[in-house]
Design a protein around this motif. Sequence first.
Motif, PDB file in Angstrom:
ATOM      1  N   ILE A  96      -5.368 -10.156 -41.546  1.00 38.64           N
ATOM      2  CA  ILE A  96      -6.771  -9.779 -41.714  1.00 38.64           C
ATOM      3  C   ILE A  96      -6.920  -8.781 -42.855  1.00 38.64           C
ATOM      4  O   ILE A  96      -7.811  -8.921 -43.710  1.00 38.64           O
ATOM      5  CB  ILE A  96      -7.327  -9.211 -40.389  1.00 38.64           C
ATOM      6  N   ASP A  97      -6.038  -7.789 -42.910  1.00 42.58           N
ATOM      7  CA  ASP A  97      -6.094  -6.811 -44.002  1.00 42.58           C
ATOM      8  C   ASP A  97      -5.875  -7.476 -45.352  1.00 42.58           C
ATOM      9  O   ASP A  97      -6.527  -7.113 -46.348  1.00 42.58           O
ATOM     10  CB  ASP A  97      -5.044  -5.707 -43.779  1.00 42.58           C
ATOM     11  N   LEU A  98      -4.974  -8.452 -45.408  1.00 43.73           N
ATOM     12  CA  LEU A  98      -4.723  -9.173 -46.655  1.00 43.73           C
ATOM     13  C   LEU A  98      -5.968  -9.940 -47.096  1.00 43.73           C
ATOM     14  O   LEU A  98      -6.314  -9.952 -48.289  1.00 43.73           O
ATOM     15  CB  LEU A  98      -3.541 -10.125 -46.469  1.00 43.73           C
ATOM     16  N   ASN A 106     -15.760  -5.014 -47.862  1.00 43.34           N
ATOM     17  CA  ASN A 106     -15.855  -3.680 -47.293  1.00 43.34           C
ATOM     18  C   ASN A 106     -14.989  -3.616 -46.040  1.00 43.34           C
ATOM     19  O   ASN A 106     -15.173  -4.412 -45.111  1.00 43.34           O
ATOM     20  CB  ASN A 106     -17.316  -3.361 -46.946  1.00 43.34           C
ATOM     21  N   HIS A 107     -14.022  -2.695 -46.006  1.00 49.02           N
ATOM     22  CA  HIS A 107     -13.003  -2.674 -44.951  1.00 49.02           C
ATOM     23  C   HIS A 107     -13.616  -2.548 -43.565  1.00 49.02           C
ATOM     24  O   HIS A 107     -13.302  -3.321 -42.648  1.00 49.02           O
ATOM     25  CB  HIS A 107     -12.019  -1.534 -45.207  1.00 49.02           C
ATOM     26  N   ASP A 108     -14.500  -1.577 -43.381  1.00 50.00           N
ATOM     27  CA  ASP A 108     -15.043  -1.315 -42.042  1.00 50.00           C
ATOM     28  C   ASP A 108     -15.949  -2.449 -41.580  1.00 50.00           C
ATOM     29  O   ASP A 108     -15.883  -2.872 -40.417  1.00 50.00           O
ATOM     30  CB  ASP A 108     -15.805   0.013 -42.032  1.00 50.00           C
ATOM     31  N   GLU A 109     -16.784  -2.958 -42.483  1.00 49.97           N
ATOM     32  CA  GLU A 109     -17.676  -4.050 -42.108  1.00 49.97           C
ATOM     33  C   GLU A 109     -16.893  -5.317 -41.786  1.00 49.97           C
ATOM     34  O   GLU A 109     -17.218  -6.047 -40.833  1.00 49.97           O
ATOM     35  CB  GLU A 109     -18.673  -4.324 -43.240  1.00 49.97           C
ATOM     36  N   ALA A 110     -15.865  -5.590 -42.581  1.00 46.87           N
ATOM     37  CA  ALA A 110     -15.052  -6.782 -42.346  1.00 46.87           C
ATOM     38  C   ALA A 110     -14.307  -6.675 -41.022  1.00 46.87           C
ATOM     39  O   ALA A 110     -14.199  -7.658 -40.270  1.00 46.87           O
ATOM     40  CB  ALA A 110     -14.065  -6.980 -43.499  1.00 46.87           C
ATOM     41  N   TRP A 111     -13.795  -5.496 -40.703  1.00 43.01           N
ATOM     42  CA  TRP A 111     -13.087  -5.329 -39.433  1.00 43.01           C
ATOM     43  C   TRP A 111     -14.047  -5.413 -38.244  1.00 43.01           C
ATOM     44  O   TRP A 111     -13.664  -5.873 -37.161  1.00 43.01           O
ATOM     45  CB  TRP A 111     -12.296  -4.025 -39.410  1.00 43.01           C
ATOM     46  N   GLN A 112     -15.280  -5.006 -38.445  1.00 40.25           N
ATOM     47  CA  GLN A 112     -16.268  -5.172 -37.381  1.00 40.25           C
ATOM     48  C   GLN A 112     -16.481  -6.657 -37.087  1.00 40.25           C
ATOM     49  O   GLN A 112     -16.501  -7.080 -35.919  1.00 40.25           O
ATOM     50  CB  GLN A 112     -17.589  -4.515 -37.779  1.00 40.25           C
ATOM     51  N   ARG A 113     -16.608  -7.471 -38.147  1.00 38.94           N
ATOM     52  CA  ARG A 113     -16.732  -8.917 -37.959  1.00 38.94           C
ATOM     53  C   ARG A 113     -15.456  -9.485 -37.362  1.00 38.94           C
ATOM     54  O   ARG A 113     -15.504 -10.357 -36.476  1.00 38.94           O
ATOM     55  CB  ARG A 113     -17.035  -9.602 -39.299  1.00 38.94           C
ATOM     56  N   VAL A 142      -6.202 -18.011 -35.946  1.00 37.52           N
ATOM     57  CA  VAL A 142      -5.979 -16.955 -36.946  1.00 37.52           C
ATOM     58  C   VAL A 142      -6.592 -17.373 -38.270  1.00 37.52           C
ATOM     59  O   VAL A 142      -7.270 -16.571 -38.941  1.00 37.52           O
ATOM     60  CB  VAL A 142      -4.471 -16.665 -37.118  1.00 37.52           C
ATOM     61  N   MET A 143      -6.391 -18.638 -38.671  1.00 36.39           N
ATOM     62  CA  MET A 143      -6.977 -19.135 -39.916  1.00 36.39           C
ATOM     63  C   MET A 143      -8.505 -19.074 -39.857  1.00 36.39           C
ATOM     64  O   MET A 143      -9.167 -18.716 -40.835  1.00 36.39           O
ATOM     65  CB  MET A 143      -6.526 -20.579 -40.175  1.00 36.39           C
ATOM     66  N   ILE A 144      -9.052 -19.416 -38.709  1.00 33.80           N
ATOM     67  CA  ILE A 144     -10.506 -19.409 -38.535  1.00 33.80           C
ATOM     68  C   ILE A 144     -11.049 -17.987 -38.653  1.00 33.80           C
ATOM     69  O   ILE A 144     -12.041 -17.739 -39.356  1.00 33.80           O
ATOM     70  CB  ILE A 144     -10.880 -20.043 -37.178  1.00 33.80           C
ATOM     71  N   VAL A 145     -10.408 -17.036 -37.970  1.00 32.76           N
ATOM     72  CA  VAL A 145     -10.849 -15.642 -38.032  1.00 32.76           C
ATOM     73  C   VAL A 145     -10.811 -15.131 -39.467  1.00 32.76           C
ATOM     74  O   VAL A 145     -11.774 -14.525 -39.961  1.00 32.76           O
ATOM     75  CB  VAL A 145      -9.980 -14.755 -37.111  1.00 32.76           C
ATOM     76  N   CYS A 146      -9.700 -15.385 -40.162  1.00 30.25           N
ATOM     77  CA  CYS A 146      -9.568 -14.899 -41.543  1.00 30.25           C
ATOM     78  C   CYS A 146     -10.609 -15.533 -42.464  1.00 30.25           C
ATOM     79  O   CYS A 146     -11.142 -14.867 -43.364  1.00 30.25           O
ATOM     80  CB  CYS A 146      -8.158 -15.171 -42.064  1.00 30.25           C
ATOM     81  N   ALA A 147     -10.930 -16.791 -42.242  1.00 24.99           N
ATOM     82  CA  ALA A 147     -11.927 -17.457 -43.087  1.00 24.99           C
ATOM     83  C   ALA A 147     -13.318 -16.887 -42.842  1.00 24.99           C
ATOM     84  O   ALA A 147     -14.053 -16.579 -43.789  1.00 24.99           O
ATOM     85  CB  ALA A 147     -11.921 -18.958 -42.826  1.00 24.99           C
ATOM     86  N   PHE A 148     -13.685 -16.705 -41.588  1.00 28.26           N
ATOM     87  CA  PHE A 148     -15.070 -16.376 -41.284  1.00 28.26           C
ATOM     88  C   PHE A 148     -15.393 -14.894 -41.399  1.00 28.26           C
ATOM     89  O   PHE A 148     -16.575 -14.530 -41.373  1.00 28.26           O
ATOM     90  CB  PHE A 148     -15.457 -16.935 -39.917  1.00 28.26           C
TER      91      PHE A 148
END
Length: 244
Positions: A96-98, A106-113, A142-148
């Motif tokens: 996810i970080d990658l 945006n790190h915080d917004e992306a981690w919220q999603r 995992v692929m789905i989470v990273c994409a969306f």
Amino acid sequence: MGLEITNLTGGYSRVPVIKDLNFTVPEATIVGLIGLNGAGKSTTIKHIIGLLTPQKGEIRLNGLSLAEKPEAYRQALAYVPETPILYQELTLREHIDLTIMAYDLNHDEAWQRANQLLDKFRLSKRLDWFPANFSKGMQQKVMIVCAFITQASLYIIDEPFTGLDPLAVRDLLQVIAAEKVRGAAVLMSTHVLATAQQAADQFILLNQGKITGQGSLVELQTQYNLPTGNLDDIYFKMTDVANS
């Protein structure tokens, strides 16, 4: 603006696999890419994501071509492949970080999603797991989470239901529908025609590298003279006509 394909011809050698494809995937629209094995679906997708260079024609995403604006083009696109592609030495958290770094999110917004998606796909307690610990279905999630988490303009989803249990299929369809409401364009290749009919607004029928039909279900029913036919009926008639 979405995706616009004009006179696309290409393949893996001088002999083209796909020939003069013309179609669009507008904003806020889900388009199903339908065809037999070898019809050219994967070849089409590889051209769109930039793994293959067209022999002829043009591909534009939000008005941009890959050659003109490679970084902007790639950041507007998220891809979920049929077979999960994960880094064996990275945990789920690191994947996810990658993704966040690659898309300059945006790190915080992306981690919220990400946390919302992790909860939905029941992965929130697996953040420190490595891919070797995941089943194929979990790897696909995992692929789905990273994409969306990217909130891309265009999602390319290749056989997304492979390996997913019915609950995960439902969850994925909900996520796709939410992204459509946000305004994203979605191109989804699948053999699960009942699900495609349920989810997609428009369809592109491919056979032997050519588009044999496109439009809404009603438009395809008219084209194939099947006024009450479902997508399965249309698909079977397309293959019967092609083989006759």
